[in-house]
Design an enzyme around this catalytic site. Structure first.
Site, PDB file in Angstrom:
ATOM      1  N   HIS A 228      94.795 -16.431 -17.423  1.00  0.00           N
ATOM      2  CA  HIS A 228      94.885 -15.572 -18.614  1.00  0.00           C
ATOM      3  C   HIS A 228      93.655 -15.800 -19.485  1.00  0.00           C
ATOM      4  O   HIS A 228      93.681 -16.597 -20.429  1.00  0.00           O
ATOM      5  CB  HIS A 228      96.167 -15.890 -19.375  1.00  0.00           C
ATOM      6  CG  HIS A 228      96.489 -14.894 -20.436  1.00  0.00           C
ATOM      7  ND1 HIS A 228      97.739 -14.775 -20.995  1.00  0.00           N
ATOM      8  CD2 HIS A 228      95.746 -13.945 -21.050  1.00  0.00           C
ATOM      9  CE1 HIS A 228      97.747 -13.820 -21.900  1.00  0.00           C
ATOM     10  NE2 HIS A 228      96.523 -13.302 -21.964  1.00  0.00           N
TER      11      HIS A 228
ATOM     12  N   HIS B  50     102.632  -8.135 -21.376  1.00  0.00           N
ATOM     13  CA  HIS B  50     102.472  -8.440 -22.801  1.00  0.00           C
ATOM     14  C   HIS B  50     103.684  -7.839 -23.482  1.00  0.00           C
ATOM     15  O   HIS B  50     103.814  -6.619 -23.578  1.00  0.00           O
ATOM     16  CB  HIS B  50     101.173  -7.824 -23.335  1.00  0.00           C
ATOM     17  CG  HIS B  50     100.998  -7.975 -24.819  1.00  0.00           C
ATOM     18  ND1 HIS B  50     100.076  -8.834 -25.365  1.00  0.00           N
ATOM     19  CD2 HIS B  50     101.616  -7.381 -25.874  1.00  0.00           C
ATOM     20  CE1 HIS B  50     100.135  -8.767 -26.696  1.00  0.00           C
ATOM     21  NE2 HIS B  50     101.068  -7.887 -27.019  1.00  0.00           N
TER      22      HIS B  50
ATOM     23  N   ASP C  81      95.096 -18.059 -22.529  1.00  0.00           N
ATOM     24  CA  ASP C  81      94.863 -16.839 -23.322  1.00  0.00           C
ATOM     25  C   ASP C  81      93.547 -16.987 -24.095  1.00  0.00           C
ATOM     26  O   ASP C  81      93.463 -16.676 -25.283  1.00  0.00           O
ATOM     27  CB  ASP C  81      96.028 -16.544 -24.256  1.00  0.00           C
ATOM     28  CG  ASP C  81      95.966 -15.133 -24.860  1.00  0.00           C
ATOM     29  OD1 ASP C  81      95.070 -14.358 -24.465  1.00  0.00           O
ATOM     30  OD2 ASP C  81      96.809 -14.828 -25.724  1.00  0.00           O
TER      31      ASP C  81
ATOM     32  N   HIS D 201      86.146 -14.691 -30.196  1.00  0.00           N
ATOM     33  CA  HIS D 201      85.717 -13.707 -31.195  1.00  0.00           C
ATOM     34  C   HIS D 201      84.513 -14.272 -31.939  1.00  0.00           C
ATOM     35  O   HIS D 201      84.508 -15.446 -32.327  1.00  0.00           O
ATOM     36  CB  HIS D 201      86.831 -13.396 -32.196  1.00  0.00           C
ATOM     37  CG  HIS D 201      88.031 -12.733 -31.608  1.00  0.00           C
ATOM     38  ND1 HIS D 201      88.018 -11.416 -31.192  1.00  0.00           N
ATOM     39  CD2 HIS D 201      89.276 -13.207 -31.352  1.00  0.00           C
ATOM     40  CE1 HIS D 201      89.217 -11.107 -30.706  1.00  0.00           C
ATOM     41  NE2 HIS D 201      89.995 -12.178 -30.797  1.00  0.00           N
TER      42      HIS D 201
END
Length: 428
Positions: free
Chosen positions: A62, A181, A307, A311
């Site tokens: 992931h 999800h 996950d 950013h």
């Protein structure tokens, strides 16, 4: 063709074979050759692994690599470099790129870029629907031909139950898993954190746990109807863990994963208004944390994943309601799990490594996650006693968005071998 490599005298743990012993491991020509005995080769290189754990290469199923479209956050080159630094030899990358990974050409692009980068294996995950819009199935067969190993619209749910049903039917024929999800969007719209006592005190709009639970229930029922296979991504709720447990007990083809932030942190962290604690699904309560730990212990949650969601700093430094969700995780994955799952006694080393190797390999249907002779020579060597502090300033990732900076941890990947090539070596 890679020359013979000997990893000598380590604690060899291979959950795919219930193997846990002190032994040598021989690699040659990109394959596992033999464990424990001299195979008649002359090693061109020997690495002394005394006191270390020799594991199948870690798999993170992931991961958001952001390329194409959001290269300011991460690229396939920087993301795979971070993976190798963290001992991860294979990643499965999510399709919420720009454009989405919804065509054969898009999947082939990812594989090509990963080969050019030369760090670790990258397995693309295709979009369930065209452009991840939830309106029309993507060309699933073409994506498989391009190398897609599973399907998801991660970042968003497959909102139509009819489309999800058809996706499961097609993926059953293609022998692929649909990754879920789970989110009811009407219940989470405008939310920035878990809905509960803390959100009420802070005056922040919340996302209730039932928004996740309802969708998990729907997709488990659809898996039962179709005979398809679903894997629930980033499980964050006690209700979700219980639903997966019930589905498994009924023989439905469902599995689930836990991410470190969901078994380490709670919504209390948002009292700092630090956007590094802003996730989707959000950090929830201690009750949910306890349920996730229980699900890991009893096998309900068979996979550990990160996950990994990088950013750029200028995005995460916005006000909380404007900042994007997610944190980086590839380089902190192993030490956080060792420190908070192994050391407290929640899991044994073989149990934890199974959730990082053979189990995700089974969900994805990939030929990885084992030290079986003849299989690809992906290996992670771990120093189980290494004591160190996480330092976000030295990450290989392009982004720095982590709440774990300066955390003291135990355990570190010291050697990473991909396809028989040593990509990282701290043992000399």
């Amino acid at each position: 063709m890679t020359p013979p490599l000997l990893l000598r005298n380590g604690r060899l743990i291979d959950p795919s074979r219930n193997l846990d012993t002190i032994a040598d491991l021989w690699l040659a020509n990109g394959k596992i050759v033999e464990t424990g005995i001299q195979p008649g080769l002359v090693a061109s290189r020997t690495i002394d692994c005394t006191g270390m754990i020799i594991s199948p290469g870690l798999i993170d199923m992931h991961v958001h690599l952001r390329e194409p479209g959001r290269e300011e956050d991460e690229t396939i080159h920087t993301g795979t470099a971070a993976a190798v630094a963290g001992g991860v030899t294979s990643v499965a990358c999510m399709p919420n790129t720009e454009p989405a990974l919804d065509t054969r050409a898009a999947a082939e692009f990812v594989i090509h870029q990963a080969q050019r980068a030369g760090f670790c294996n990258v397995f693309p995950i295709g979009s369930v629907t065209k452009n991840r819009e939830g309106k029309e199935l993507a060309e699933l067969g073409g994506l498989v031909e391009g190398g897609a190993v599973a399907f998801t619209d991660d970042g968003a749910p497959v909102y139509s139950a009819e489309i999800m049903r058809r996706a499961l039917e097609y993926c059953k024929m293609l022998n692929r898993t649909v990754l879920v999800h789970a989110e009811i969007l009407e219940l989470t719209q405008g939310g920035v954190m878990n809905e509960g006592f803390v959100s009420m005190q802070l005056g922040l709009r919340g996302m209730p746990a039932v928004a996740e639970d309802i969708m998990i229930y729907r997709d488990i029922v659809l898996a039962e109807l179709t005979g398809g296979r679903v894997h629930i991504l980033h499980v964050s709720t006690a209700g979700g863990v219980d639903l997966i447990r019930q589905g498994i007990a009924k023989g439905i083809r469902v599995s689930g994963e836990a991410c470190p932030h969901h078994f380490l942190l709670t919504d209390e962290c948002l009292r700092t208004f630090d956007s590094n604690y802003k996730m989707s699904p959000p950090l929830r309560t201690q009750k949910d944390v306890d349920a996730i730990l229980a699900g890991l212990k009893d096998g309900t949650l068979s996979v550990l994943a990160t996950d990994h969601a990088p950013h750029a700093p200028e995005k995460k430094e916005r006000e909380l309601d404007q900042a994007p969700n997610g944190i980086v995780g590839l380089e902190t994955f192993l030490p956080l799990c060792v420190t908070h799952l192994i050391e407290p006694g929640h899991l044994s080393w073989p149990q934890m490594l199974a959730k990082m190797t053979v189990n995700p390999a089974k969900v994805l249907g990939i030929d990885r996650g084992t030290l079986q002779p003849g299989r690809p020579a992906d290996v992670t060597v771990i120093d189980p006693q290494a004591k160190w502090a996480i330092d976000k300033s030295v990450t290989k990732s392009k982004s720095r968005n982590t709440p774990f900076d300066s955390w003291k941890v135990t355990g570190r990947a010291v050697v990473t071998v991909v396809g028989g090539d040593v990509k990282k070596n701290e043992l000399g």
